[in-house]
Design an enzyme around this catalytic site. Structure first.
Site, PDB file in Angstrom:
ATOM      1  N   CYS A   1       0.842  -1.205   0.000  1.00  0.00           N
ATOM      2  CA  CYS A   1       0.000   0.000   0.000  1.00  0.00           C
ATOM      3  C   CYS A   1       0.876   1.253   0.000  1.00  0.00           C
ATOM      4  O   CYS A   1       1.397   1.651   1.053  1.00  0.00           O
ATOM      5  CB  CYS A   1      -0.913  -0.035   1.229  1.00  0.00           C
ATOM      6  SG  CYS A   1      -1.897   1.441   1.424  1.00  0.00           S
TER       7      CYS A   1
ATOM      8  N   CYS B   1      -0.341   4.026   2.233  1.00  0.00           N
ATOM      9  CA  CYS B   1      -0.150   3.829   3.681  1.00  0.00           C
ATOM     10  C   CYS B   1       1.317   4.023   4.072  1.00  0.00           C
ATOM     11  O   CYS B   1       1.630   4.600   5.099  1.00  0.00           O
ATOM     12  CB  CYS B   1      -0.562   2.422   4.114  1.00  0.00           C
ATOM     13  SG  CYS B   1      -2.062   1.810   3.372  1.00  0.00           S
ATOM     14  N   ASP B   2       2.231   3.515   3.267  1.00  0.00           N
ATOM     15  CA  ASP B   2       3.639   3.419   3.684  1.00  0.00           C
ATOM     16  C   ASP B   2       4.595   4.316   2.912  1.00  0.00           C
ATOM     17  O   ASP B   2       5.769   4.410   3.258  1.00  0.00           O
ATOM     18  CB  ASP B   2       4.120   1.960   3.546  1.00  0.00           C
ATOM     19  CG  ASP B   2       3.284   1.020   4.401  1.00  0.00           C
ATOM     20  OD1 ASP B   2       2.823   1.460   5.471  1.00  0.00           O
ATOM     21  OD2 ASP B   2       3.089  -0.138   4.011  1.00  0.00           O
TER      22      ASP B   2
END
Ligand code: NAP
Length: 304
Positions: free
Chosen positions: A130, A133-134
């Site tokens: 992701c 997300c990261d």
């Protein structure tokens, strides 16, 4: 007793809850992680009708607020199985057993794994599924994105705003993503396309340091130094809990047509979890409406 149990609180499930509640049904949503589904790991959405641009988390929140606003209940529980006893169905979770009149399975699909050495070892230590997300962990660093679909190209573009360099690795000699994404990638100085390459191994000590690729055209192995590997190679359904109740296809998707009707009466399938041509937010939301409508008709026709 709830009239309708909806498994999964992504766009399909939340839309089903809106339609179910508005039709007067008592609706319970069961979700094992966070509401919104894959939408929450998408940075920006610009192909949902009437919404020019919206952050994934914001669309997820809007969907959630709308469903709850119409009276749906959301419980965070993992569904283990469904028993269809005719007019009544029992949904068994890790915490409860719920009896209901109809069920909509809208549990989506999960990110597929590469299955190469080092992937599990460095998961969360450079290997991610992701970018949204990261990605921020890799500011001014190098990233490798693997895949040739919309997700991979969108993630490469997203990461190009954060990282110093992004290698976009795909096993074919052309990307399958939509043309506007391919054009944007080709124009982006920070993205280096690496076509006709398959990942062989992810290396590091403590965290990711490099990835080894096999160049299909030359047959040679290449080492790319990188701090992160983003795996964006598509989706896998997760319907093992339902295989005894509804028919699945050979890839594990629930067999259901545009009417969302499954092989088990009163159990419907909506969104990415079912056999379908186009897995998009708009088609998931559409499925939710169709499945809820079908559930209402089914419940109305039940014998007293
Ligand atoms: P996808 O379209 O299925 O693409 C997966 C990509 O990964 C393909 O290029 C595939 O290669 C490659 N791949 C699969 N297994 C692999 C492996 N073991 N090793 C290396 N490469 C592998 O998946 P997606 O991009 O996640 O998209 C999923 C669905 O969501 C699609 O329907 C997509 O259109 C939709 N989506 C839409 C948007 C949008 O509209 N904005 C954004 C994201 C996703 P091959 O090409 O060789 O098969």
């Amino acid at each position: 007793m709830y009239d309708l149990i909806i498994i999964g609180a992504g766009p399909a499930g939340l839309s089903a809850a809106v339609y179910g509640c508005r039709a007067g049904l008592e609706c319970l949503l069961l979700e094992e992680s966070t509401y919104g589904g894959q939408v929450t790991s998408t940075s920006e959405i610009e192909n949902y009708p009437s919404v020019k641009k919206i952050a994934g988390w914001e669309l997820a929140d809007n969907l959630y607020q709308q469903a709850i606003g119409f009276g749906a209940t959301l419980n965070f529980e993992k569904v283990l199985s469904i028993i269809n006893d005719g007019n009544l169905k029992t949904v068994i979770t890790d915490q409860n057993a719920y009896v209901t009149k109809a069920v909509i399975i809208a549990n989506g699909a999960k990110r597929r794994k590469l299955g190469v050495e080092g992937e599990n070892e460095f998961s969360g230590r450079g290997v991610s599924y992701c970018a949204n997300c990261d990605g921020s962990f890799f500011k001014d660093k190098t990233a490798v994105v693997i895949g040739g679909g919309n997700t991979a190209l969108e993630d490469a573009l997203y990461l190009s705003n954060i990282c110093s360099k992004v290698f976009l690795v795909h096993r074919r000699n052309e990307y399958r993503a939509e043309k506007y994404l391919v054009d944007s990638v080709m124009k982006n100085d920070k993205i280096v396309p690496l076509l006709s390459r398959t990942p062989v191994r992810i290396n590091g000590t403590g965290s990711v340091e490099s990835i080894i690729l096999n160049n299909i055209e030359t047959g040679e192995e290449e080492t790319i130094s990188t701090d992160a590997v983003f795996v964006c190679i598509g989706l896998l359904p997760d319907n093992s809990a339902f295989g005894d109740t509804v028919n699945l296809d050979k890839n594990g998707y629930i067999i259901a047509g545009e009417d969302c009707v499954t092989s088990s009466a009163g159990i419907f399938a909506a969104g990415d979890t079912r056999t379908k041509l186009l897995r998009q937010i708009v088609t998931a939301a559409s499925d939710g409406a169709i499945a809820a409508n079908a559930a209402v008709t089914y419940i109305n026709n039940l014998e007293e």
